[in-house]
Scaffold this motif. Structure first.
Motif, PDB file in Angstrom:
ATOM      1  N   PHE A 267      -8.355   5.030   6.479  1.00  0.00           N
ATOM      2  CA  PHE A 267      -8.213   5.445   7.974  1.00  0.00           C
ATOM      3  C   PHE A 267      -8.625   4.428   8.834  1.00  0.00           C
ATOM      4  N   ASP A 268      -9.739   3.613   8.391  1.00  0.00           N
ATOM      5  CA  ASP A 268     -10.426   2.884   9.287  1.00  0.00           C
ATOM      6  C   ASP A 268      -9.544   1.613   9.556  1.00  0.00           C
ATOM      7  N   ILE A 269      -9.252   1.227   8.358  1.00  0.00           N
ATOM      8  CA  ILE A 269      -8.425  -0.226   8.599  1.00  0.00           C
ATOM      9  C   ILE A 269      -7.226   0.009   9.027  1.00  0.00           C
ATOM     10  N   ASP A 270      -6.375   1.077   8.502  1.00  0.00           N
ATOM     11  CA  ASP A 270      -4.897   1.161   8.960  1.00  0.00           C
ATOM     12  C   ASP A 270      -4.814   2.301   9.791  1.00  0.00           C
ATOM     13  N   VAL A 271      -5.584   2.373  10.874  1.00  0.00           N
ATOM     14  CA  VAL A 271      -5.483   3.576  11.896  1.00  0.00           C
ATOM     15  C   VAL A 271      -4.358   3.393  12.543  1.00  0.00           C
ATOM     16  N   LYS A 272      -3.577   2.520  12.655  1.00  0.00           N
ATOM     17  CA  LYS A 272      -2.354   2.623  13.864  1.00  0.00           C
ATOM     18  C   LYS A 272      -0.974   2.681  12.776  1.00  0.00           C
ATOM     19  N   ASP A 273      -1.127   2.893  11.510  1.00  0.00           N
ATOM     20  CA  ASP A 273       0.126   3.039  10.798  1.00  0.00           C
ATOM     21  C   ASP A 273       0.105   4.358  10.421  1.00  0.00           C
ATOM     22  N   LEU A 274       0.715   4.991  11.135  1.00  0.00           N
ATOM     23  CA  LEU A 274       1.131   6.337  11.053  1.00  0.00           C
ATOM     24  C   LEU A 274       1.541   6.798   9.563  1.00  0.00           C
ATOM     25  N   SER A 275       2.584   6.256   8.914  1.00  0.00           N
ATOM     26  CA  SER A 275       3.175   6.629   7.886  1.00  0.00           C
ATOM     27  C   SER A 275       2.136   6.422   6.601  1.00  0.00           C
ATOM     28  N   LEU A 276       1.336   5.345   6.588  1.00  0.00           N
ATOM     29  CA  LEU A 276       0.670   5.269   5.803  1.00  0.00           C
ATOM     30  C   LEU A 276      -0.402   6.126   5.737  1.00  0.00           C
ATOM     31  N   ILE A 277      -0.894   6.585   6.782  1.00  0.00           N
ATOM     32  CA  ILE A 277      -2.237   7.598   6.927  1.00  0.00           C
ATOM     33  C   ILE A 277      -1.702   8.980   6.317  1.00  0.00           C
ATOM     34  N   ALA A 278      -0.375   9.182   6.850  1.00  0.00           N
ATOM     35  CA  ALA A 278       0.012  10.491   6.525  1.00  0.00           C
ATOM     36  C   ALA A 278       0.187  10.561   5.040  1.00  0.00           C
ATOM     37  N   GLN A 279       0.862   9.581   4.477  1.00  0.00           N
ATOM     38  CA  GLN A 279       1.094   9.669   3.137  1.00  0.00           C
ATOM     39  C   GLN A 279      -0.150   9.444   2.167  1.00  0.00           C
ATOM     40  N   LEU A 280      -1.251   8.987   2.703  1.00  0.00           N
ATOM     41  CA  LEU A 280      -2.725   9.152   2.010  1.00  0.00           C
ATOM     42  C   LEU A 280      -3.181  10.398   2.078  1.00  0.00           C
ATOM     43  N   LYS A 281      -2.806  11.048   3.029  1.00  0.00           N
ATOM     44  CA  LYS A 281      -3.551  12.298   3.465  1.00  0.00           C
ATOM     45  C   LYS A 281      -2.794  13.231   2.576  1.00  0.00           C
ATOM     46  N   ARG A 282      -1.473  12.872   2.283  1.00  0.00           N
ATOM     47  CA  ARG A 282      -0.729  13.771   1.308  1.00  0.00           C
ATOM     48  C   ARG A 282      -0.922  13.774  -0.084  1.00  0.00           C
ATOM     49  N   LEU A 283      -1.307  12.399  -0.575  1.00  0.00           N
ATOM     50  CA  LEU A 283      -1.679  12.152  -1.862  1.00  0.00           C
ATOM     51  C   LEU A 283      -2.855  12.892  -2.004  1.00  0.00           C
ATOM     52  N   TYR A 284      -3.953  12.848  -1.048  1.00  0.00           N
ATOM     53  CA  TYR A 284      -5.215  13.508  -1.444  1.00  0.00           C
ATOM     54  C   TYR A 284      -4.865  15.057  -1.612  1.00  0.00           C
TER      55      TYR A 284
ATOM     56  N   SER B 114       0.919  -1.241   0.120  1.00  0.00           N
ATOM     57  CA  SER B 114       0.116   0.041   0.048  1.00  0.00           C
ATOM     58  C   SER B 114       1.011   1.035  -0.017  1.00  0.00           C
ATOM     59  N   ILE B 115       1.827   1.336   0.909  1.00  0.00           N
ATOM     60  CA  ILE B 115       2.872   2.371   0.856  1.00  0.00           C
ATOM     61  C   ILE B 115       3.462   2.552  -0.601  1.00  0.00           C
ATOM     62  N   GLN B 116       3.966   1.596  -1.081  1.00  0.00           N
ATOM     63  CA  GLN B 116       4.581   1.685  -2.497  1.00  0.00           C
ATOM     64  C   GLN B 116       3.703   2.405  -3.405  1.00  0.00           C
ATOM     65  N   LEU B 117       2.335   1.778  -3.065  1.00  0.00           N
ATOM     66  CA  LEU B 117       1.364   2.149  -4.190  1.00  0.00           C
ATOM     67  C   LEU B 117       1.264   3.885  -4.255  1.00  0.00           C
ATOM     68  N   ILE B 118       1.184   3.913  -2.785  1.00  0.00           N
ATOM     69  CA  ILE B 118       0.901   5.378  -2.491  1.00  0.00           C
ATOM     70  C   ILE B 118       2.111   6.348  -2.909  1.00  0.00           C
ATOM     71  N   GLN B 119       3.388   5.781  -2.631  1.00  0.00           N
ATOM     72  CA  GLN B 119       4.332   6.543  -3.387  1.00  0.00           C
ATOM     73  C   GLN B 119       4.560   6.652  -4.708  1.00  0.00           C
ATOM     74  N   THR B 120       4.188   5.612  -5.441  1.00  0.00           N
ATOM     75  CA  THR B 120       4.135   5.611  -6.951  1.00  0.00           C
ATOM     76  C   THR B 120       3.006   6.567  -7.405  1.00  0.00           C
ATOM     77  N   LEU B 121       2.185   6.617  -6.832  1.00  0.00           N
ATOM     78  CA  LEU B 121       0.941   7.554  -7.291  1.00  0.00           C
ATOM     79  C   LEU B 121       1.434   9.005  -6.945  1.00  0.00           C
ATOM     80  N   ILE B 122       2.130   9.257  -6.061  1.00  0.00           N
ATOM     81  CA  ILE B 122       2.552  10.674  -5.464  1.00  0.00           C
ATOM     82  C   ILE B 122       3.631  11.068  -6.831  1.00  0.00           C
ATOM     83  N   THR B 123       4.338  10.084  -7.124  1.00  0.00           N
ATOM     84  CA  THR B 123       5.489  10.290  -8.013  1.00  0.00           C
ATOM     85  C   THR B 123       4.894  10.702  -9.390  1.00  0.00           C
TER      86      THR B 123
END
Lengths: 128, 147
Positions: B107-124, B5-14
Motif C-alpha cells: 500500500f505504501d509503495i503503490d499508493v497511486k496504482d488503484l488496480s494493484l492495490i484493489a487486486q492485493l486486497k482481493r487476494l488477501y 506485480s499485477i501478473q503475480l497477484i493475478q496468478t496467485l488469485i487463480t
C-alpha cells in the motif's frame, strides 16, 4: 404600539441573522473538512469496494467476513461524508446495504454489483 | 515492476482458487521472513526492492493475520501491518537461497496504482476466507477417517 412591535421585530431579525451566519460558517467549515478527508481517503475506500466487489462477483465469496467488510465500508462512507454526498450516492449505498443484510441471493448479485459500480465510478472524481 | 506485480497477484488469485497453493498463517509456520535489502543507494540492490514505509512507521506486523505459502524453492508472504487507524498489506517473496526478501506490492509503495492495490486486497480477502474453509475441510476429513 405598532412602532414597538416593529422595533422588536427588527431586533429579533438581527439576532437571527447573526445566528444563521454562525451556523452557516460552521456548516461550511464542516463541509470543507469532510471534503478534505474524502479526498485523502478516496483511494482507500474505492479500492476496498473494488476488491470486495471482485470477491463477490468473480471469486464467488459470500462469507460473513466479506459481507461484514462491505457493510463496514459502506456505513463508514455514508456516515463520514453524508454532508457532501450527492443524494444518488446515498441511495446506492442504502440499496447495497439492503442486499447484504444476509447471504447474497444469486438473483440480487448483479443489482448489488451495479450499485457498487456506481459508487466506484463516482469516486474517480475528487471533491472540489 | 507494477506490470509484473499485477501478473503475480493475478496468478496467485487463480492458483489459490484452483487450490494449487496452500496458504498457512505466519504464526503457525517455522518460516523466517528474511529482511529487505539494506541500502537503497546501492545500485546492485536498486531493483531488488524498496524499503517499505510500513517498517519505518509505527505499524506493527500482525503475524496472526499474515499468511504465507511455500512454492517450490520460494515462499510468498501476504503480510498485514496494523496501525492505529489503518492497516497495510504487503506482498513479499523470498527464495531459499536469497539473502533478502523482496516487496512486490504494498500500500505504501503503490499508493497511486488503484488496480494493484484493489487486486492485493482481493487476494488477501480470498486467502483469509480460504483458510477458514480449509480448516473446516481438514476437520471433516479427520473426522471421517477417525471412524
Amino acid at each position: 404600539m405598532l412602532s414597538t412591535i416593529a422595533d422588536w421585530a427588527g431586533i429579533l431579525s438581527f439576532i437571527m441573522t447573526i445566528i444563521l451566519f454562525i451556523l452557516s460558517h460552521s456548516l461550511f467549515k464542516n463541509m470543507s473538512e469532510q471534503r478534505k478527508d474524502y479526498n485523502e481517503k478516496r483511494i482507500e475506500i474505492q479500492t476496498d469496494l473494488i476488491s470486495l466487489r471482485d470477491n463477490i462477483w468473480c471469486d464467488d465469496l459470500d462469507s460473513i467476513e466479506i459481507r461484514s467488510k462491505l457493510r463496514q465500508s459502506l456505513y463508514s462512507y455514508r456516515n463520514r461524508y453524508w454532508f457532501i454526498a450527492f443524494p444518488f450516492r446515498l441511495y446506492h449505498i442504502q440499496r447495497s446495504l439492503t442486499y447484504i443484510k444476509g447471504p447474497i441471493q444469486n438473483k440480487h448479485k448483479e443489482s448489488l454489483c451495479n450499485h457498487i459500480d456506481y459508487l466506484i465510478g463516482n469516486m474517480d472524481k475528487r471533491e472540489v | 515492476m507494477n506490470k509484473q506485480s499485477i501478473q503475480l497477484i493475478q496468478t496467485l488469485i487463480t492458483k489459490t482458487k484452483d487450490d494449487a497453493l496452500h496458504w498457512t498463517k505466519y504464526d503457525d509456520s517455522n518460516v523466517i521472513l528474511k529482511p529487505l535489502p539494506g541500502s537503497p543507494l546501492n545500485d546492485s540492490l536498486k531493483y531488488t526492492g524498496k524499503v517499505s514505509l510500513s517498517l519505518l512507521e509505527s505499524k506493527k506486523l500482525d503475524r496472526s493475520n499474515s499468511y504465507l505459502c511455500e512454492y517450490e524453492s520460494g515462499v510468498i508472504f501476504l503480510l498485514l501491518y496494523s496501525g492505529f487507524a489503518s492497516s497495510d498489506i504487503e506482498l513479499r517473496v523470498q527464495t531459499k537461497k536469497s539473502e533478502y526478501s523482496k516487496v512486490y506490492a504494498s500500500f505504501d509503495i503503490d499508493v497511486k496504482d488503484l488496480s494493484l492495490i484493489a487486486q492485493l486486497k482481493r487476494l488477501y480477502n480470498l486467502v483469509s476466507s480460504r483458510k477458514s474453509i480449509a480448516d473446516i475441510d481438514e476437520f471433516v476429513s479427520n473426522f471421517i477417517e477417525s471412524e
